[in-house]
Design a protein around this motif. Structure first.
Motif, mmCIF file in Angstrom:
data_model
loop_
_atom_site.group_PDB
_atom_site.id
_atom_site.type_symbol
_atom_site.label_atom_id
_atom_site.label_comp_id
_atom_site.label_asym_id
_atom_site.label_seq_id
_atom_site.Cartn_x
_atom_site.Cartn_y
_atom_site.Cartn_z
ATOM 1 N N MET A 1 0.833 -1.197 0.000
ATOM 2 C CA MET A 1 0.000 0.000 0.000
ATOM 3 C C MET A 1 0.871 1.252 0.000
ATOM 4 S SD MET A 1 -3.230 -0.690 -0.094
ATOM 5 C CE MET A 1 -3.967 0.830 0.499
ATOM 6 N N PRO A 2 0.525 2.252 -0.813
ATOM 7 C CA PRO A 2 1.311 3.497 -0.839
ATOM 8 C C PRO A 2 1.027 4.369 0.390
ATOM 9 C CG PRO A 2 -0.588 3.702 -2.270
ATOM 10 C CD PRO A 2 -0.601 2.290 -1.764
ATOM 11 N N ARG A 3 1.937 5.307 0.621
ATOM 12 C CA ARG A 3 1.711 6.274 1.707
ATOM 13 C C ARG A 3 0.457 7.089 1.453
ATOM 14 N NH1 ARG A 3 7.248 7.144 0.929
ATOM 15 N NH2 ARG A 3 8.560 6.547 2.715
ATOM 16 N N GLU A 4 0.277 7.510 0.200
ATOM 17 C CA GLU A 4 -0.850 8.373 -0.169
ATOM 18 C C GLU A 4 -1.498 7.839 -1.435
ATOM 19 O OE1 GLU A 4 0.650 12.299 -0.618
ATOM 20 O OE2 GLU A 4 1.241 12.517 1.486
ATOM 21 N N ARG A 5 -2.787 8.010 -1.530
ATOM 22 C CA ARG A 5 -3.517 7.627 -2.724
ATOM 23 C C ARG A 5 -3.374 8.699 -3.805
ATOM 24 N NH1 ARG A 5 -7.419 3.711 -1.955
ATOM 25 N NH2 ARG A 5 -8.790 4.649 -3.512
ATOM 26 N N GLY A 6 -3.530 8.283 -5.063
ATOM 27 C CA GLY A 6 -3.632 9.255 -6.136
ATOM 28 C C GLY A 6 -2.330 9.777 -6.692
ATOM 29 N N GLY A 7 -1.245 9.058 -6.542
ATOM 30 C CA GLY A 7 0.030 9.513 -7.093
ATOM 31 C C GLY A 7 0.091 9.341 -8.605
ATOM 32 N N THR A 8 1.179 9.814 -9.181
ATOM 33 C CA THR A 8 1.391 9.702 -10.627
ATOM 34 C C THR A 8 1.862 8.289 -10.967
ATOM 35 O OG1 THR A 8 2.011 12.028 -10.757
ATOM 36 C CG2 THR A 8 2.664 10.620 -12.597
ATOM 37 N N PRO A 9 1.188 7.590 -11.886
ATOM 38 C CA PRO A 9 1.611 6.236 -12.246
ATOM 39 C C PRO A 9 3.007 6.235 -12.882
ATOM 40 C CG PRO A 9 -0.620 6.679 -13.031
ATOM 41 C CD PRO A 9 -0.047 7.990 -12.589
ATOM 42 N N SER A 10 3.740 5.142 -12.657
ATOM 43 C CA SER A 10 5.074 5.016 -13.235
ATOM 44 C C SER A 10 5.470 3.546 -13.278
ATOM 45 C CB SER A 10 6.102 5.817 -12.431
ATOM 46 O OG SER A 10 6.204 5.299 -11.108
ATOM 47 N N TRP A 11 6.527 3.264 -14.044
ATOM 48 C CA TRP A 11 7.049 1.895 -14.163
ATOM 49 C C TRP A 11 8.557 1.972 -14.338
ATOM 50 C CZ3 TRP A 11 9.724 -0.439 -18.250
ATOM 51 C CH2 TRP A 11 9.908 -1.828 -18.137
ATOM 52 N N GLY A 12 9.246 0.958 -13.797
ATOM 53 C CA GLY A 12 10.686 0.895 -13.993
ATOM 54 C C GLY A 12 11.204 -0.508 -13.748
ATOM 55 N N THR A 13 12.354 -0.806 -14.305
ATOM 56 C CA THR A 13 12.994 -2.105 -14.109
ATOM 57 C C THR A 13 14.503 -1.910 -14.092
ATOM 58 O OG1 THR A 13 13.132 -4.387 -14.918
ATOM 59 C CG2 THR A 13 13.079 -2.644 -16.578
ATOM 60 N N ARG A 14 15.206 -2.809 -13.432
ATOM 61 C CA ARG A 14 16.664 -2.762 -13.470
ATOM 62 C C ARG A 14 17.237 -4.104 -13.044
ATOM 63 N NH1 ARG A 14 19.656 0.418 -8.679
ATOM 64 N NH2 ARG A 14 21.212 -1.113 -9.348
ATOM 65 N N PRO A 15 18.455 -4.402 -13.512
ATOM 66 C CA PRO A 15 19.111 -5.652 -13.129
ATOM 67 C C PRO A 15 19.714 -5.558 -11.730
ATOM 68 C CG PRO A 15 20.512 -4.428 -14.636
ATOM 69 C CD PRO A 15 19.227 -3.657 -14.525
ATOM 70 N N PHE A 16 19.715 -6.666 -11.030
ATOM 71 C CA PHE A 16 20.373 -6.775 -9.732
ATOM 72 C C PHE A 16 21.171 -8.072 -9.719
ATOM 73 C CE2 PHE A 16 16.878 -3.912 -8.679
ATOM 74 C CZ PHE A 16 17.508 -2.969 -7.882
ATOM 75 N N PRO A 17 22.423 -8.040 -10.183
ATOM 76 C CA PRO A 17 23.222 -9.276 -10.261
ATOM 77 C C PRO A 17 23.299 -9.981 -8.913
ATOM 78 C CG PRO A 17 24.332 -7.453 -11.373
ATOM 79 C CD PRO A 17 23.166 -6.865 -10.648
ATOM 80 N N LYS A 18 23.102 -11.299 -8.937
ATOM 81 C CA LYS A 18 23.135 -12.056 -7.690
ATOM 82 C C LYS A 18 24.508 -12.005 -7.030
ATOM 83 C CE LYS A 18 19.404 -15.204 -8.980
ATOM 84 N NZ LYS A 18 19.004 -16.616 -9.215
ATOM 85 N N THR A 19 25.546 -11.797 -7.835
ATOM 86 C CA THR A 19 26.886 -11.705 -7.256
ATOM 87 C C THR A 19 27.005 -10.507 -6.319
ATOM 88 O OG1 THR A 19 27.590 -10.529 -9.253
ATOM 89 C CG2 THR A 19 28.034 -12.895 -9.161
ATOM 90 N N ASP A 20 26.248 -9.429 -6.582
ATOM 91 C CA ASP A 20 26.291 -8.254 -5.715
ATOM 92 C C ASP A 20 25.598 -8.509 -4.380
ATOM 93 O OD1 ASP A 20 27.532 -7.041 -7.823
ATOM 94 O OD2 ASP A 20 25.846 -5.729 -8.360
ATOM 95 N N ARG A 21 24.758 -9.561 -4.329
ATOM 96 C CA ARG A 21 24.013 -9.884 -3.108
ATOM 97 C C ARG A 21 24.638 -11.053 -2.359
ATOM 98 N NH1 ARG A 21 18.575 -11.404 -5.589
ATOM 99 N NH2 ARG A 21 19.231 -10.810 -7.664
ATOM 100 N N ALA A 22 25.789 -11.520 -2.802
ATOM 101 C CA ALA A 22 26.406 -12.692 -2.196
ATOM 102 C C ALA A 22 26.840 -12.389 -0.762
ATOM 103 C CB ALA A 22 27.603 -13.142 -3.022
ATOM 104 N N GLY A 23 26.223 -13.077 0.192
ATOM 105 C CA GLY A 23 26.621 -12.969 1.592
ATOM 106 C C GLY A 23 26.054 -11.791 2.342
ATOM 107 N N CYS A 24 25.238 -10.963 1.690
ATOM 108 C CA CYS A 24 24.700 -9.786 2.381
ATOM 109 C C CYS A 24 23.393 -9.350 1.725
ATOM 110 C CB CYS A 24 25.699 -8.633 2.359
ATOM 111 S SG CYS A 24 26.071 -8.035 0.689
ATOM 112 N N PHE A 25 22.616 -8.564 2.473
ATOM 113 C CA PHE A 25 21.368 -8.039 1.931
ATOM 114 C C PHE A 25 21.632 -6.758 1.147
ATOM 115 C CE2 PHE A 25 19.527 -10.785 5.173
ATOM 116 C CZ PHE A 25 18.453 -11.323 4.477
#
Length: 232
Positions: A119-143
């Motif tokens: 749920m958003p903080r506030e209703r009625g915001g501007t719609p948007s979309w985005g995507t990006r890569p997150f290599p698993k090697t960058d997450r190795a051993g940590c959050f």
């Protein structure tokens, strides 16, 4: 407190082209004990057959996160956005005042995703979309923070909610800590592997609903890929 929600006890349905499990009440599955977890309202575990998917449909006033576990998902929406998100990567759609979108598996094999609604903080915001890569090697051993509406999280896909989505990959025997804060809630699901969360064993695709825990200590019983939502 950590409540284990085993995968084989989740609600859901098999529609042929879509085999889905719901961690919270959704569609025809209703459990008054599992309506939401703080501002987290949906966590669906979806398997989408090749050359199929969700045709155009509307959303409003929701932050929708798609984490691709296997294969790829192809997105198109009424704002003219188009994109393909592959395994390990993330897409975010802020539905705001209203948006129509379609999500297809155009691949030759099954695509597996987690779809998460916050749920958003506030209703009625501007719609948007985005995507990006997150290599698993960058997450190795940590959050690593993948998605966030918290101001201090600069290097993440943005959402309009007081929440963050983090991920980690651990090898067997490895431990990572996540400082949650006792006033916040978390929902953790291993996309693969088995982990112990503050001593509670959580298998692949099980859910762990967490509250009143200041620090989470996650140890991999076997190689694991973990996704966690931190919310209020």
């Amino acid at each position: 407190m950590i409540e284990l929600r085993p995968y084989d006890r989740l609600g859901g349905a098999n529609h042929g082209w879509l085999d889905t499990r719901h961690h919270f009440s959704f569609a025809d599955y209703h459990d008054p004990r599992r309506m939401h977890w703080g501002t987290l309202h949906v966590w669906n575990d979806d398997e989408i057959a090749p050359r199929s998917g969700f045709p155009p449909h509307p959303h409003a006033n929701m932050e929708i996160i798609t984490y691709v576990r296997q294969g790829a998902i192809t997105h198109q929406d009424s704002l003219g956005n188009q994109g393909r998100t592959e395994a390990g990567d993330v897409q975010v759609m802020s539905a705001g005042t209203g948006i129509q979108h379609a999500e297809y598996n155009l691949e030759p094999d099954v695509t597996r995703i987690f779809q998460i609604w916050i749920m958003p903080r506030e209703r009625g915001g501007t719609p948007s979309w985005g995507t990006r890569p997150f290599p698993k090697t960058d997450r190795a051993g940590c959050f690593v923070t993948l998605v966030s509406g918290i101001a201090s999280d600069d290097d993440a896909l943005p959402i309009g909610a007081d929440a963050r989505v983090v991920g980690a990959t651990l090898t067997a025997g490895q431990t990572a800590e996540y400082r949650l804060g006792a006033a916040r809630k978390a929902y953790l699901v291993p996309a693969a592997g088995v982990v112990e969360v503050n001593g509670v064993r959580v298998a692949a695709r099980d859910g762990a609903a967490v509250q009143e825990e200041d620090v989470l200590r996650i140890t991999a019983v076997e190689d694991a890929e973990i996704l966690l939502v931190d919310t209020v």
